[in-house]
Design a protein around this motif. Structure first.
Motif, PDB file in Angstrom:
ATOM      1  N   VAL A 183      -6.671   0.781  -3.697  1.00  0.00           N
ATOM      2  CA  VAL A 183      -5.228   1.036  -3.779  1.00  0.00           C
ATOM      3  C   VAL A 183      -4.816   1.166  -5.245  1.00  0.00           C
ATOM      4  CG1 VAL A 183      -2.933   0.043  -3.406  1.00  0.00           C
ATOM      5  CG2 VAL A 183      -4.613  -0.028  -1.571  1.00  0.00           C
ATOM      6  N   LEU A 184      -5.268   0.234  -6.085  1.00  0.00           N
ATOM      7  CA  LEU A 184      -4.909   0.274  -7.502  1.00  0.00           C
ATOM      8  C   LEU A 184      -5.473   1.510  -8.187  1.00  0.00           C
ATOM      9  CD1 LEU A 184      -5.306  -3.484  -8.490  1.00  0.00           C
ATOM     10  CD2 LEU A 184      -3.224  -2.244  -7.924  1.00  0.00           C
ATOM     11  N   VAL A 229       0.774  -1.249   0.000  1.00  0.00           N
ATOM     12  CA  VAL A 229       0.000   0.000   0.000  1.00  0.00           C
ATOM     13  C   VAL A 229       0.803   1.295   0.000  1.00  0.00           C
ATOM     14  CG1 VAL A 229      -2.037  -1.032   1.090  1.00  0.00           C
ATOM     15  CG2 VAL A 229      -0.282  -0.040   2.527  1.00  0.00           C
ATOM     16  N   PHE A 230       2.034   1.296   0.474  1.00  0.00           N
ATOM     17  CA  PHE A 230       2.797   2.528   0.684  1.00  0.00           C
ATOM     18  C   PHE A 230       3.380   3.044  -0.634  1.00  0.00           C
ATOM     19  CE2 PHE A 230       6.570   4.804   2.603  1.00  0.00           C
ATOM     20  CZ  PHE A 230       5.843   5.700   3.362  1.00  0.00           C
ATOM     21  N   PRO A 231       3.342   4.348  -0.878  1.00  0.00           N
ATOM     22  CA  PRO A 231       3.752   4.863  -2.194  1.00  0.00           C
ATOM     23  C   PRO A 231       5.248   5.070  -2.421  1.00  0.00           C
ATOM     24  CG  PRO A 231       2.928   6.654  -0.837  1.00  0.00           C
ATOM     25  CD  PRO A 231       2.736   5.383  -0.043  1.00  0.00           C
ATOM     26  N   ILE A 232       6.074   5.071  -1.381  1.00  0.00           N
ATOM     27  CA  ILE A 232       7.492   5.398  -1.548  1.00  0.00           C
ATOM     28  C   ILE A 232       8.332   4.125  -1.395  1.00  0.00           C
ATOM     29  CG2 ILE A 232       9.420   6.781  -0.693  1.00  0.00           C
ATOM     30  CD1 ILE A 232       7.335   8.810   0.294  1.00  0.00           C
ATOM     31  N   PRO A 233       9.228   3.840  -2.356  1.00  0.00           N
ATOM     32  CA  PRO A 233      10.024   2.605  -2.294  1.00  0.00           C
ATOM     33  C   PRO A 233      11.074   2.646  -1.186  1.00  0.00           C
ATOM     34  CG  PRO A 233      10.705   3.936  -4.158  1.00  0.00           C
ATOM     35  CD  PRO A 233       9.511   4.628  -3.555  1.00  0.00           C
ATOM     36  N   ILE A 284       1.423  -5.393  -8.680  1.00  0.00           N
ATOM     37  CA  ILE A 284       1.600  -6.794  -9.054  1.00  0.00           C
ATOM     38  C   ILE A 284       1.265  -7.721  -7.884  1.00  0.00           C
ATOM     39  CG2 ILE A 284       3.289  -8.514  -9.785  1.00  0.00           C
ATOM     40  CD1 ILE A 284       2.354  -6.556 -12.006  1.00  0.00           C
ATOM     41  N   THR A 285       1.602  -7.328  -6.672  1.00  0.00           N
ATOM     42  CA  THR A 285       1.290  -8.204  -5.537  1.00  0.00           C
ATOM     43  C   THR A 285      -0.219  -8.373  -5.402  1.00  0.00           C
ATOM     44  OG1 THR A 285       1.283  -6.461  -3.821  1.00  0.00           O
ATOM     45  CG2 THR A 285       3.394  -7.490  -4.322  1.00  0.00           C
ATOM     46  N   ILE A 286      -0.938  -7.270  -5.503  1.00  0.00           N
ATOM     47  CA  ILE A 286      -2.401  -7.336  -5.387  1.00  0.00           C
ATOM     48  C   ILE A 286      -3.003  -8.103  -6.559  1.00  0.00           C
ATOM     49  CG2 ILE A 286      -4.518  -5.940  -5.387  1.00  0.00           C
ATOM     50  CD1 ILE A 286      -2.835  -3.793  -3.813  1.00  0.00           C
ATOM     51  N   MET A 287      -2.519  -7.815  -7.770  1.00  0.00           N
ATOM     52  CA  MET A 287      -3.047  -8.494  -8.960  1.00  0.00           C
ATOM     53  C   MET A 287      -2.730  -9.990  -8.935  1.00  0.00           C
ATOM     54  SD  MET A 287      -4.712  -6.223 -10.502  1.00  0.00           S
ATOM     55  CE  MET A 287      -5.093  -7.009 -12.045  1.00  0.00           C
TER      56      MET A 287
END
Length: 192
Positions: free
Chosen positions: A85-86, A32-36, A123-126
């Motif tokens: 999230v997506l 869920v978090f936007p920053i790598p 990709i994890t969610i998909m």
């Protein structure tokens, strides 16, 4: 808000509990978090190069575990958590079309998202939503995230601060080129 998160992460690089913060950021970034986590890894490794491999390992383990959470969100809570999230990442429109083709390219999709700037959380969610085999997902995540985090650690350990600009600005592009060359190589092999 993103700038504040980014600045906070940079500030945490010198915190006594920086490894725990890195583990937390790596875990939640995978779903869920936007920053790598690279934002935190880079200054941590520059500050203590002798810990480069430990830092990369913490990021890898936490990222794969977080990826499994993303997979679970896709499999069990797609409509309530995964889809919002997506959509927040601008990937909502392509979900149905993506679903029909995703598992045909599952290994490559996870590998590509794991090493390139493409949001890994998508990709994890998909992967969970499309019921990709869990073992394929986990093994490919280990390969992809390991490649990414250990390469960053290796470059920083070997070259230090001078390589920082390259990593922050161009490493994502290098991974994209690597994936394109990899796909191109397989396409050429099929033709032979």
């Amino acid at each position: 808000m993103l700038r504040k998160l980014y600045d906070w992460m940079l500030g945490m690089a010198n915190h006594p509990h920086a490894l725990w913060v890195l583990a937390f950021v790596s875990f939640i970034e995978s779903s869920v978090f936007p920053i790598p986590p690279d934002v935190l890894m880079i200054p941590m490794i520059l500050a203590r190069p002798s810990r480069a491999w430990l830092i990369a390992t913490v990021a890898l383990v936490a990222s794969v575990l977080g990826g499994m959470l993303g997979y679970a969100i896709g499999a069990f809570a797609f409509e309530t958590i995964g889809q919002p999230v997506l959509e927040s990442l601008g990937k909502g429109d392509a979900m149905e079309a993506f679903n029909t083709r995703f598992n045909d390219f599952g290994f490559w999709a996870v590998l590509t998202a794991g090493v390139t700037p493409f949001p890994y959380k998508v990709i994890t969610i998909m992967s969970g939503w499309t019921s990709m085999p869990l073992m394929t997902f986990v093994l490919t995540s280990i390969l992809a995230r390991g490649l990414r985090f250990y390469l960053v650690a290796l470059l920083l350990w070997k070259y230090g601060a001078p390589i920082r600009d390259f990593i922050e600005r161009r490493l994502g592009l290098m991974f994209v080129l690597f994936v394109i060359l990899l796909f191109g190589g397989f396409a050429v092999l099929k033709l032979l």
